[in-house]
Motif scaffolding. Structure first.
Motif, PDB file in Angstrom:
ATOM      1  N   ALA A 157      32.565 -59.633 -63.257  1.00 30.99           N
ATOM      2  CA  ALA A 157      33.867 -58.859 -63.880  1.00 30.99           C
ATOM      3  C   ALA A 157      33.977 -57.394 -63.447  1.00 30.99           C
ATOM      4  O   ALA A 157      35.237 -57.310 -63.007  1.00 30.99           O
ATOM      5  N   ARG A 158      32.804 -56.929 -63.343  1.00 28.75           N
ATOM      6  CA  ARG A 158      32.911 -55.460 -63.108  1.00 28.75           C
ATOM      7  C   ARG A 158      33.253 -55.375 -61.481  1.00 28.75           C
ATOM      8  O   ARG A 158      34.025 -54.442 -60.893  1.00 28.75           O
ATOM      9  N   MET A 159      32.505 -56.533 -60.766  1.00 28.17           N
ATOM     10  CA  MET A 159      32.825 -56.284 -59.447  1.00 28.17           C
ATOM     11  C   MET A 159      34.492 -56.577 -58.970  1.00 28.17           C
ATOM     12  O   MET A 159      34.835 -56.095 -58.131  1.00 28.17           O
ATOM     13  N   GLU A 160      34.926 -57.245 -59.790  1.00 25.81           N
ATOM     14  CA  GLU A 160      36.378 -57.733 -59.563  1.00 25.81           C
ATOM     15  C   GLU A 160      37.205 -56.365 -59.856  1.00 25.81           C
ATOM     16  O   GLU A 160      37.893 -56.331 -59.066  1.00 25.81           O
ATOM     17  N   GLU A 161      36.792 -55.651 -61.124  1.00 27.12           N
ATOM     18  CA  GLU A 161      37.502 -54.360 -61.187  1.00 27.12           C
ATOM     19  C   GLU A 161      37.291 -53.325 -59.969  1.00 27.12           C
ATOM     20  O   GLU A 161      38.284 -52.451 -59.634  1.00 27.12           O
TER      21      GLU A 161
END
Length: 238
Positions: free
Chosen positions: A13-17
């Protein structure tokens, strides 16, 4: 296909951000390779993929891709280019510069820089080749359990690749975070300053960091696997 643990899903999820441009600096054993595969699996448009890693890890990457992405990849060997037949390519740091023009022509959408501390030296051949290959590539994942071996200056090449608008030039970075000392031979950056500010900046722009103690509840029991190896020259080995 394999299913990520809860903390690995948080990493995704953080990589997507970060729009697929992240420094994945999880402690060793927490699955940086599977997490990268999860992101690539869920973003099928991000191909071709090029994985740059130490030469000894190429076959491990091929196996991990097969497990977590259910597809084949191609390992490149030697310095003389030959036809590329897959859209997931794995290459070691020692031979990267020999394949640079061919790999650039593929117009990769995702580059994974494994053990990214290997490009800690700004002027080295492998650092220059990696930086050149990453130019204009939309998604870059840099992996390392120890992205800084000694002092913050070593992290700059990776940060410049991941976030060139934030980390534009080394001099201001070195002056602020690397305890600069003016010597008879110029500036020396073998120290560390303003680490709290640097940590906040990294977490804001690209870095994802977990330690084993942070996620121990999510991890399965430790497994030990015995792999028998056939030895033809037993007498010589003994």
């Amino acid at each position: 296909m394999s299913i990520p643990y809860r903390f690995q899903s948080k990493c995704y999820a953080r990589m997507e951000e970060f729009n697929g441009r992240a420094l994945l600096s999880l402690e060793m054993g927490l699955g940086k390779t599977p997490i990268s595969c999860f992101w690539a699996r869920r973003n099928p448009e991000a191909r071709p993929i090029i994985v740059i890693c130490p030469a000894s890890l190429r076959w491990n990457w091929q196996n991990e891709i097969r497990i977590h992405m259910k597809c084949d990849s191609q390992i490149l060997e030697g310095m003389t280019p030959y036809p590329i037949t897959k859209d997931i390519i794995i290459i070691g740091y020692p031979t990267l510069h020999g394949w640079l023009d061919v790999l650039k022509s593929l117009r990769p959408k995702l580059i994974v820089i494994d053990e990214c501390q290997y490009i800690k030296t700004i002027g080295s051949k492998r650092t220059k080749a990696t930086k050149e290959l990453c130019r204009k590539v939309p998604h870059i994942l840099a992996l390392s359990g120890t992205p800084i071996m000694s002092y913050p200056a070593e992290l700059y090449p990776v940060l410049n690749i991941l976030c060139p608008k934030v980390f534009k030039a080394f001099f201001p970075f070195g002056q602020k975070f690397c305890s600069p000392k003016l010597t008879n031979w110029g500036w020396e950056y073998k120290g560390a300053t303003n680490l709290t500010e640097l940590n906040k900046l990294l977490k804001k722009t690209c870095m994802i960091r977990y330690l084993i103690k942070d996620v121990i509840k999510d991890l399965p029991d430790k497994r030990r696997i015995i792999v028998p190896v056939e030895i033809e020259n037993r007498a010589e080995y003994n």
